[in-house]
Design an enzyme around this catalytic site. Structure first.
Site, PDB file in Angstrom:
ATOM      1  N   GLU A   1      -2.281 -23.875  -2.151  1.00 15.66           N
ATOM      2  CA  GLU A   1      -1.023 -23.804  -2.893  1.00 15.66           C
ATOM      3  C   GLU A   1      -0.036 -24.829  -2.365  1.00 15.66           C
ATOM      4  OE1 GLU A   1      -0.934 -19.559  -2.028  1.00 15.66           O
ATOM      5  OE2 GLU A   1       0.962 -19.962  -1.021  1.00 15.66           O
TER       6      GLU A   1
ATOM      7  N   GLY B   1       6.225  -6.667   3.178  1.00 18.34           N
ATOM      8  CA  GLY B   1       5.984  -8.096   2.968  1.00 18.34           C
ATOM      9  C   GLY B   1       6.598  -8.623   1.685  1.00 18.34           C
TER      10      GLY B   1
ATOM     11  N   MET C   1       3.443 -15.069  -4.876  1.00 20.33           N
ATOM     12  CA  MET C   1       2.255 -15.609  -5.571  1.00 20.33           C
ATOM     13  C   MET C   1       1.275 -14.479  -5.828  1.00 20.33           C
ATOM     14  SD  MET C   1       1.600 -19.354  -4.055  1.00 20.33           S
ATOM     15  CE  MET C   1       1.137 -20.073  -5.610  1.00 20.33           C
TER      16      MET C   1
ATOM     17  N   GLY D   1       6.002 -15.062  -0.882  1.00 13.27           N
ATOM     18  CA  GLY D   1       6.222 -16.096  -1.881  1.00 13.27           C
ATOM     19  C   GLY D   1       6.053 -15.598  -3.293  1.00 13.27           C
TER      20      GLY D   1
ATOM     21  N   GLY E   1       0.820  -1.212   0.000  1.00 13.41           N
ATOM     22  CA  GLY E   1       0.000   0.000   0.000  1.00 13.41           C
ATOM     23  C   GLY E   1       0.849   1.255   0.000  1.00 13.41           C
TER      24      GLY E   1
ATOM     25  N   HIS F   1      -1.241 -13.847   6.020  1.00  6.95           N
ATOM     26  CA  HIS F   1      -2.060 -12.934   5.225  1.00  6.95           C
ATOM     27  C   HIS F   1      -2.997 -12.071   6.069  1.00  6.95           C
ATOM     28  CE1 HIS F   1      -1.862 -16.009   1.620  1.00  6.95           C
ATOM     29  NE2 HIS F   1      -0.696 -15.433   1.877  1.00  6.95           N
TER      30      HIS F   1
ATOM     31  N   GLY G   1      -3.168  -3.267   3.679  1.00  5.86           N
ATOM     32  CA  GLY G   1      -3.967  -4.455   3.956  1.00  5.86           C
ATOM     33  C   GLY G   1      -5.031  -4.246   5.027  1.00  5.86           C
TER      34      GLY G   1
ATOM     35  N   GLU H   1       9.970   3.977   7.612  1.00  2.00           N
ATOM     36  CA  GLU H   1      10.019   2.505   7.653  1.00  2.00           C
ATOM     37  C   GLU H   1      10.803   2.088   8.885  1.00  2.00           C
ATOM     38  OE1 GLU H   1       8.813  -0.287   6.007  1.00  2.00           O
ATOM     39  OE2 GLU H   1       9.959  -1.199   7.641  1.00  2.00           O
TER      40      GLU H   1
ATOM     41  N   ASN I   1      -4.201 -15.040  -2.446  1.00  2.00           N
ATOM     42  CA  ASN I   1      -3.147 -14.366  -1.672  1.00  2.00           C
ATOM     43  C   ASN I   1      -3.375 -12.859  -1.821  1.00  2.00           C
ATOM     44  OD1 ASN I   1      -2.428 -16.875  -2.970  1.00  2.00           O
ATOM     45  ND2 ASN I   1      -0.568 -16.760  -1.781  1.00  2.00           N
TER      46      ASN I   1
HETATM   47  P1  FAE Z   1       3.283  -4.706   4.457  1.00  6.24           P
HETATM   48  O1  FAE Z   1       3.763  -5.219   3.160  1.00  6.24           O
HETATM   49  O2  FAE Z   1       3.316  -5.614   5.636  1.00  6.24           O
HETATM   50  O3  FAE Z   1       4.126  -3.387   4.777  1.00  6.24           O
HETATM   51  C1  FAE Z   1       4.000  -2.690   5.978  1.00  6.24           C
HETATM   52  C2  FAE Z   1       5.315  -1.983   6.237  1.00  6.24           C
HETATM   53  O4  FAE Z   1       5.152  -1.091   7.333  1.00  6.24           O
HETATM   54  C3  FAE Z   1       6.454  -2.922   6.614  1.00  6.24           C
HETATM   55  O5  FAE Z   1       7.585  -2.606   5.840  1.00  6.24           O
HETATM   56  C4  FAE Z   1       6.698  -2.630   8.090  1.00  6.24           C
HETATM   57  O6  FAE Z   1       8.041  -2.811   8.466  1.00  6.24           O
HETATM   58  C5  FAE Z   1       6.275  -1.180   8.200  1.00  6.24           C
HETATM   59  N1  FAE Z   1       5.811  -0.795   9.534  1.00  6.24           N
HETATM   60  C6  FAE Z   1       4.980  -1.475  10.348  1.00  6.24           C
HETATM   61  N2  FAE Z   1       4.744  -0.796  11.497  1.00  6.24           N
HETATM   62  C7  FAE Z   1       5.461   0.378  11.376  1.00  6.24           C
HETATM   63  C8  FAE Z   1       5.625   1.492  12.226  1.00  6.24           C
HETATM   64  N3  FAE Z   1       5.001   1.579  13.419  1.00  6.24           N
HETATM   65  N4  FAE Z   1       6.436   2.490  11.819  1.00  6.24           N
HETATM   66  C9  FAE Z   1       7.072   2.418  10.614  1.00  6.24           C
HETATM   67  N5  FAE Z   1       6.947   1.362   9.774  1.00  6.24           N
HETATM   68  C10 FAE Z   1       6.131   0.362  10.144  1.00  6.24           C
HETATM   69  O7  FAE Z   1       1.808  -4.167   4.353  1.00  6.24           O
HETATM   70  N6  FAE Z   1       0.994 -12.393  -0.324  1.00  6.24           N
HETATM   71  C11 FAE Z   1       0.810 -12.744  -1.615  1.00  6.24           C
HETATM   72  O8  FAE Z   1      -0.006 -12.140  -2.303  1.00  6.24           O
HETATM   73  N7  FAE Z   1       1.508 -13.772  -2.181  1.00  6.24           N
HETATM   74  C12 FAE Z   1       2.401 -14.508  -1.468  1.00  6.24           C
HETATM   75  O9  FAE Z   1       3.027 -15.419  -2.007  1.00  6.24           O
HETATM   76  C13 FAE Z   1       2.603 -14.166  -0.103  1.00  6.24           C
HETATM   77  N8  FAE Z   1       3.474 -14.857   0.649  1.00  6.24           N
HETATM   78  C14 FAE Z   1       3.725 -14.452   1.928  1.00  6.24           C
HETATM   79  C15 FAE Z   1       4.687 -15.132   2.680  1.00  6.24           C
HETATM   80  C16 FAE Z   1       4.997 -14.691   3.966  1.00  6.24           C
HETATM   81  C17 FAE Z   1       6.025 -15.420   4.768  1.00  6.24           C
HETATM   82  C18 FAE Z   1       4.346 -13.556   4.514  1.00  6.24           C
HETATM   83  C19 FAE Z   1       4.676 -13.055   5.885  1.00  6.24           C
HETATM   84  C20 FAE Z   1       3.380 -12.886   3.774  1.00  6.24           C
HETATM   85  C21 FAE Z   1       3.059 -13.333   2.494  1.00  6.24           C
HETATM   86  N9  FAE Z   1       2.105 -12.684   1.730  1.00  6.24           N
HETATM   87  C22 FAE Z   1       1.875 -13.069   0.436  1.00  6.24           C
HETATM   88  C23 FAE Z   1       1.317 -11.576   2.285  1.00  6.24           C
HETATM   89  C24 FAE Z   1       1.844 -10.222   1.824  1.00  6.24           C
HETATM   90  O10 FAE Z   1       3.216 -10.131   2.106  1.00  6.24           O
HETATM   91  C25 FAE Z   1       1.060  -9.121   2.550  1.00  6.24           C
HETATM   92  O11 FAE Z   1      -0.317  -9.308   2.288  1.00  6.24           O
HETATM   93  C26 FAE Z   1       1.462  -7.738   2.096  1.00  6.24           C
HETATM   94  O12 FAE Z   1       2.841  -7.530   2.232  1.00  6.24           O
HETATM   95  C27 FAE Z   1       0.716  -6.686   2.905  1.00  6.24           C
HETATM   96  O13 FAE Z   1       0.959  -5.423   2.327  1.00  6.24           O
HETATM   97  P2  FAE Z   1       0.735  -4.109   3.181  1.00  6.24           P
HETATM   98  O14 FAE Z   1       0.989  -2.945   2.323  1.00  6.24           O
HETATM   99  O15 FAE Z   1      -0.581  -4.202   3.867  1.00  6.24           O
END
Ligand code: FAE
Length: 542
Positions: A391, A145, A152, A150, A59, A480, A508, A78, A519
């Site tokens: 998956e 994330g 996907m 992964g 996002g 997720h 998210g 970050e 996913n």
């Molecule tokens: P996200 O990507 O989590 O980013 C949030 C950011 O905010 C991070 O960089 C944090 O470090 C930062 N943050 C948090 N709190 C603070 C704060 N207080 N101050 C400053 N920075 C902060 O959010 N999704 C798929 O579609 N396909 C996949 O294959 C898949 N595999 C996954 C495998 C694993 C192991 C994991 C953990 C997740 C996986 N996901 C997958 C889910 C996906 O990574 C997740 O839905 C997105 O990354 C969420 O995106 P957001 O923008 O919500």
């Protein structure tokens, strides 16, 4: 303007990397620990910014690019580090001899699959947040994330999308405009045949065959991977990363198309977006004149708070991930920092129906080494309990022990789950999650039904294994997290937070507890694109 400057020297030399590979399973149980990490000094974010984005995941990356393109001076905060690909392919922690770089601020690794190794406490890439009855995984670092995921990239089916999302979010519009836009940006494509047919993806072929025997459909999934790099691994031109099972702690040769290589690189290239690492937001509030005030803890790379700073901005974008954004908003409401947040804040949170299980003794060799990323998924949308996407993930034991495990790990993503809500805990100045104990029951039943069907049609020699959970199924975790500031409830249909001007949710947290049997990353980014297309008019007066 100050740029976040972090040059990461290699914590492990290439020789050490090779030695550890040769140590194999021994390294797995007597992990390498290195307290000799290079010193990283965060940049200094400006005191006031026109737009401020908290978090650099899907996002946040979309929001920053669209703001930067319009000439808006944008600061991204970050909490984690930046992870450039190191020339010696050892910038991230090794998967099988992990060190502190693997995990966010713990002294033991926390991946869902054991064994767990002792490590240095460090601002590593994979975070596990432990709530009552639910463990939530998320990425930490520039790219969020996308560093640990992964790759996907799955678009929900129309019918399932429309069961989850409000009708105001048009599937037609998402399908024709925003999903394709994101897919092009992150360059998600299916695996080339030469890799698919190689020994490293035998397990995915066994999965396909077994599903077919049971009358179930599978398909190859688009992956945000640079397959040319993985082909170089296959041809022995560079050290193995994906092919030896790296993923959860980052891919050391850059084969994952993480956001730092696309959205965030483009955002920085506008000259209007700067990212500040080790900046952890603790609280947000608003002054009487409408300016937002952001309380920031500056961390060192070991997670110690070394300074507190107060930053201000005109436009504030919440993109700290489902739990991170829910945490900041729930705290702000309870502490009277943003007292007019509505009663939907912190609610509508779900696991995207994640249930993981492993099947052993499968008929057919699954390969000595099962490679990443997962390339194939089963669509079982008419499952009698709840629609499922399953998956096939690798169980890369062969990377450390040269045996064929004859096993398949599977991650189910189910449609119907319970919903939890976050509450403020004043003693800890943090949130807790109220998650219903039977929250993933329907998905569990649907997964068990699928396993029985697979067993019946495949000579019935499979059995459940307790490597993940004594019951054979892990239901108390999610990769997720979805929801907590749901679109159309805590915000309008474009992420504008109700009762506040110039405050937006773009990550998210907007998802209605589910990503509709897919996913979530693609939908999160596509929804952010849709929100930004509308919000940009608030920021740029045309
Ligand atoms: P996200 O990507 O989590 O980013 C949030 C950011 O905010 C991070 O960089 C944090 O470090 C930062 N943050 C948090 N709190 C603070 C704060 N207080 N101050 C400053 N920075 C902060 O959010 N999704 C798929 O579609 N396909 C996949 O294959 C898949 N595999 C996954 C495998 C694993 C192991 C994991 C953990 C997740 C996986 N996901 C997958 C889910 C996906 O990574 C997740 O839905 C997105 O990354 C969420 O995106 P957001 O923008 O919500």
């Amino acid at each position: 303007m100050t740029k976040s400057k972090k040059t990461r020297t290699n914590a492990i030399s290439r020789r050490r990397f090779m030695e550890l590979g040769a140590l194999g399973s021994a390294a797995m149980f007597f992990p390498y620990c290195d307290t000799n990490y290079p010193v990283i000094t965060p940049g200094i974010a400006p005191e006031h910014s026109q737009a401020l984005v908290i978090g650099t995941g899907f996002g946040g990356a979309v929001a920053a690019l669209r703001l930067g393109e319009k000439g808006i001076q944008t600061t991204m905060l970050e909490r984690g580090l930046e992870w450039p690909i190191a020339p010696n392919f050892d910038g991230f922690s090794d998967q099988f001899s992990p060190d502190g770089r693997s995990t966010w601020l713990r002294t033991q690794t926390a991946a869902p699959i054991p064994p767990h190794a002792n490590i240095d406490r460090y601002t590593g890439v994979l975070e596990r947040m432990d709530f009552d009855g639910m463990k939530v995984y998320a990425g930490a670092g520039v790219g969020g994330g996308s560093l640990v995921y992964g790759g996907m990239t799955v678009q929900p089916e129309r019918e399932l999308f429309e069961r989850i999302f409000p009708s105001e979010v048009s599937y037609d519009e998402m399908d024709s405009r925003y999903y394709p836009l994101v897919k092009e940006m992150i360059n998600a494509t299916i695996v080339p045949d030469r890799l698919k047919d190689s020994e490293y993806f035998k397990y995915a072929e066994v999965f396909r065959r077994q599903a077919e025997n049971a009358g179930l459909n599978t398909r190859l999934i688009d992956q945000a991977y640079d397959w040319d790099i993985v082909l170089q691994e296959l041809d022995g031109e560079i050290p193995h990363s994906a092919l030896k099972g790296e993923l959860l702690y980052g891919n050391n040769n850059g084969c994952k198309n993480s956001l730092d290589k696309n959205y965030l690189a483009d955002a920085r290239a506008t000259g209007n977006v700067n990212i500040y690492t080790l900046h952890q937001v603790a609280d947000i509030t608003q002054r009487k004149d409408g300016i937002y005030v952001v309380e920031v803890e500056i961390l060192d790379q070991y997670g110690n708070v070394v300074e507190n700073r107060t930053l201000t901005c005109e436009y504030l974008f919440m993109a700290a991930g489902s739990v991170g954004t829910s945490r900041l908003l729930t705290k702000a409401k309870a502490k009277n920092l943003l007292p007019n947040l509505n009663s939907f804040v912190g609610k509508g949170w779900g696991t995207n129906g994640n249930v993981m299980f492993k099947r052993n003794g499968v008929l057919g060799q699954t390969g000595t080494v099962q490679a990443n990323p997962p390339i194939r998924a089963m669509e079982y949308y008419d499952n009698p309990f709840t629609p499922l996407l399953i998956e096939s993930a690798p169980y890369p034991i062969g990377a450390v022990l040269p045996i064929d495990c004859l096993c398949l790990i599977q991650l189910a993503v189910g449609l119907e789950t319970g919903r939890g809500e976050f509450e403020y805990d004043a003693i800890r100045d943090d949130i807790r999650l109220n998650w219903p104990a039977d929250g993933n029951k329907k998905v569990l039943d649907a997964a068990k039904h699928t396993v029985a069907k697979l067993n019946e049609s495949n000579l019935g020699i499979e059995y459940l294994d307790n490597v993940l959970d004594p019951s054979g199924y892990t239901t108390d975790f999610t990769y997720h997290p979805c929801g907590g500031a749901v679109i159309g409830e805590a915000t309008d249909y474009y992420g504008r937070v109700e009762n506040y001007n110039k405050l937006y949710v773009v990550d998210g947290a907007l998802m209605p507890g589910s990503s509709a049997c897919a996913n979530p990353s693609w939908t999160i980014a596509a929804l952010a694109e849709r929100c930004m297309a509308d919000i940009i008019g608030d920021v740029v007066k045309l």
